[in-house]
Write an enzyme that holds these catalytic residues in place. Structure first.
Site, short mmCIF file in Angstrom:
data_model
loop_
_atom_site.label_atom_id
_atom_site.label_comp_id
_atom_site.label_asym_id
_atom_site.label_seq_id
_atom_site.Cartn_x
_atom_site.Cartn_y
_atom_site.Cartn_z
N LYS A 101 0.84 -1.20 0.00
CA LYS A 101 0.00 0.00 0.00
C LYS A 101 0.87 1.25 0.00
CE LYS A 101 -3.99 -1.77 2.59
NZ LYS A 101 -5.01 -1.52 1.55
N ARG A 119 -10.45 -11.38 1.61
CA ARG A 119 -11.26 -12.47 1.04
C ARG A 119 -10.53 -13.81 1.14
NH1 ARG A 119 -11.54 -9.14 -4.50
NH2 ARG A 119 -11.28 -7.47 -2.97
N1 BES Z 1 -8.23 -3.64 4.13
C1 BES Z 1 -8.33 -3.25 2.80
C2 BES Z 1 -9.60 -2.46 2.50
C3 BES Z 1 -9.68 -1.10 3.14
C4 BES Z 1 -9.11 0.01 2.52
C5 BES Z 1 -10.35 -0.93 4.32
C6 BES Z 1 -9.22 1.25 3.10
C7 BES Z 1 -10.46 0.32 4.88
C8 BES Z 1 -9.88 1.40 4.29
C9 BES Z 1 -8.35 -4.46 1.87
O1 BES Z 1 -7.58 -5.54 2.30
C10 BES Z 1 -7.80 -4.01 0.55
O2 BES Z 1 -6.70 -3.56 0.52
N2 BES Z 1 -8.61 -4.12 -0.49
C11 BES Z 1 -8.21 -3.67 -1.79
C12 BES Z 1 -8.76 -4.64 -2.80
C13 BES Z 1 -8.22 -4.45 -4.18
C14 BES Z 1 -6.74 -4.77 -4.24
C15 BES Z 1 -9.00 -5.33 -5.14
C16 BES Z 1 -8.78 -2.28 -2.02
O3 BES Z 1 -9.90 -2.00 -1.60
O4 BES Z 1 -8.07 -1.46 -2.60
ZN ZN Z 2 -5.52 -5.38 1.76
#
Ligand code: BES
Ligand code: ZN
Ligand code: ZN
Length: 503
Positions: A280, A354
């Site tokens: 991230k 997931r």
């Molecule tokens: N934990 C994150 C989702 C999230 C992001 C929660 C910001 C709260 C605030 C999750 O694991 C994630 O990173 N999801 C990705 C999925 C994508 C790579 C398909 C996302 O939402 O960017």
């Molecule tokens: Zn994530």
């Protein structure tokens, strides 16, 4: 852990102790003016003087504080306007407003007069529950890691005066229920606010064990070796990135008839999400300590149900791990095998929620449940869609959605029905495995994530997925009894209602 700083005392209008208490009077909005109903008899002239002075009412929404009113029988008097617009939720927000104002004024001894509120909310037990929820949820702050805590001020006493003819026992009962629910929410907040270096998967599991103490709840915790042996390739695979070992937490509470199928709650317990190899951006990454809030919701829900002696059979499941980019971490293209045998290619290691939930959902189905509800901070996309006021609820089952809306209606938590269809499922098809963990198309990120989860729930089991990414923390600008910054405890009360609806 996290007991409220106060207990409820019942008081009389002419109590001598009221000389040391600050009275809170609620004024109900009535057209363009306000009315103070069922005011204490000894305050007749105070109230009629106030009602005559129309200029004062403009400020009533914020509240009017009259200091040193000992001559009236009370130390101070705080008058606050309220509307009935949102039903019981209006009441929660009004009570929270009063509590927070008085706390900010360092008033430690509160006396809430509920005579006026009881005109609009005839069910005294419900009214008391809503008040206790709001007051005790307003009392939460996370400051145990600050070495200096000089400005910490505690409200020591909360008393209520109930209407003369009312049944005080009903009020007390509702208030006690509300306190347990608030405590559960505060517990979920605390788990979320506790930083990742402390709230590890191991600590999350210990917390589940700790909250079960003194209740009829049974907690089983699987370690990494057991998780591998049990075929949970998703949870095990995500954990390979490094950090502390993973855990799978199983909480069981049987308050219903033996013949009754259990309701299963599943919560994402990702104690820190760096994104893994698909790392991230650094800005805002600190917020990813909250990625275990779904797990916290489930642990807190189980606590509340056990504490309240709910007549339901319930199982709580929390897969817990960090998502780190260590040398053994999942690489894009790696394939993991879920507990039910399905294979998944990991195109993006940041879509890890997931991957750990697929094993937990498959395990949930083995329990032959009446229904499965999961909570997860699953996608950033749900924040784009719904912001920080609504939790997105994904299910194809209108009956399940009806049940969810009813439960959320009772708690005042906002949910919004979101779609899943066969296109979303097709978008998750794998190239060299059964499924891919990200969509092959742009957009609908929350729906494709939900469609992925759906592949691990057997068709005849009612299921709903709650994406709490937007609502699990920092919602105080929407809901005044939640902290401006920090965990919210979202969906704990709604999950408790849901479990009860199956009893
Ligand atoms: N934990 C994150 C989702 C999230 C992001 C929660 C910001 C709260 C605030 C999750 O694991 C994630 O990173 N999801 C990705 C999925 C994508 C790579 C398909 C996302 O939402 O960017
Ligand atoms: Zn994530
Ligand atoms: Zn995540």
């Amino acid at each position: 852990m996290l007991e409220a700083s106060f207990q409820l005392k019942m008081a009389q209008e002419n109590d001598k102790q009221n000389q040391n208490r600050t009275l809170v009077l609620f004024a109900r909005e009535k057209g363009k003016s306000w009315e103070i109903q069922n005011a204490p008899k000894d305050l007749k002239s105070f109230v009629s003087d106030l009602q005559r002075d129309a200029s004062k009412f403009a400020d009533l929404k914020k509240g009017l504080f009259f200091r040193n009113t000992k001559s009236q029988g009370y130390k101070n008097i705080y008058v606050l306007g309220y509307t009935t617009e949102l039903g019981l939720e209006s009441l929660r927000r009004t009570a929270a407003h009063a509590f927070q104002y008085l706390k900010a004024q360092n008033v430690d001894n509160h006396l809430y007069h509920v005579g006026g509120l009881a005109v609009a909310h005839k069910n005294l037990e419900e009214l008391a529950q809503a008040m206790a929820e709001a007051l005790a949820m307003s009392d939460y702050s996370y400051d145990e890691l600050k070495s200096k805590n000089d400005d910490k001020f505690s409200v020591t006493e909360v008393a209520c005066v109930v209407p003369a003819k009312a049944n005080a026992k009903n009020f007390q009962k509702g208030f006690n229920t509300g306190l347990v629910l608030a405590q559960a929410c505060n517990m979920a907040r605390w788990m979320g606010d506790t930083p990742g270096n402390i709230m590890t998967p191991i600590k999350l599991a210990e917390t589940a064990q700790q909250v079960a103490k003194g209740t009829k709840m049974k907690v089983t915790v699987w370690d990494k070796a057991r998780i591998k042996k049990e075929g949970m390739g998703g949870l095990h695979g995500v954990n390979l990135g490094g950090g502390p070992d993973c855990r799978f937490i199983i909480m069981e509470y049987n308050g219903g008839a033996k013949s009754k199928k259990p309701v299963v709650f599943v919560g994402k317990g990702l104690t820190f999400d760096s994104g893994g190899i698909s790392i991230k951006p650094s800005q805002g990454m600190e917020e990813m300590k909250y990625d275990m809030c779904g797990g916290a919701t489930v642990i807190a829900t189980m606590y509340a149900l056990a504490k309240l002696g709910a007549k339901a059979n319930v199982i709580g499941l929390v897969p817990a791990t960090e998502n780190m980019p260590g040398p053994m971490a999942n690489k894009p293209g790696d394939v993991l095998r879920a507990r039910n045998g399905k294979t998944v290619e990991v195109f993006n290691t940041d879509a890890e929620g997931r991957l750990i939930l697929m094993d937990a959902l498959a395990y949930a189905c083995e329990m032959k449940p009446a229904a499965i509800y999961d909570a997860a901070t699953l996608t950033g996309a749900v924040i784009i869609a719904l912001g920080n006021s609504y939790t997105g609820v994904f299910t194809r089952d209108e009956k399940v959605m009806g049940r969810v809306k009813k439960a959320a209606g009772a708690t005042g938590e906002w949910v919004w029905h979101m779609p899943i269809n066969d296109h979303h499922v097709a978008d998750m098809k794998g190239t060299h495995a059964d499924l891919c963990n990200i969509s092959s198309f742009k957009g609908a990120g929350s729906s494709t994530a939900a469609a992925f989860l759906e592949q691990f729930v057997e068709k005849d089991i009612p299921w709903a997925h709650f994406d709490i990414a937007g609502t699990a923390w920092n919602i105080g600008n929407r809901v005044n009894y939640c902290p401006k910054k920090g965990g919210s405890g979202a969906m704990v009360r709604t999950f408790v209602e849901l479990a009860k609806s199956h009893a």
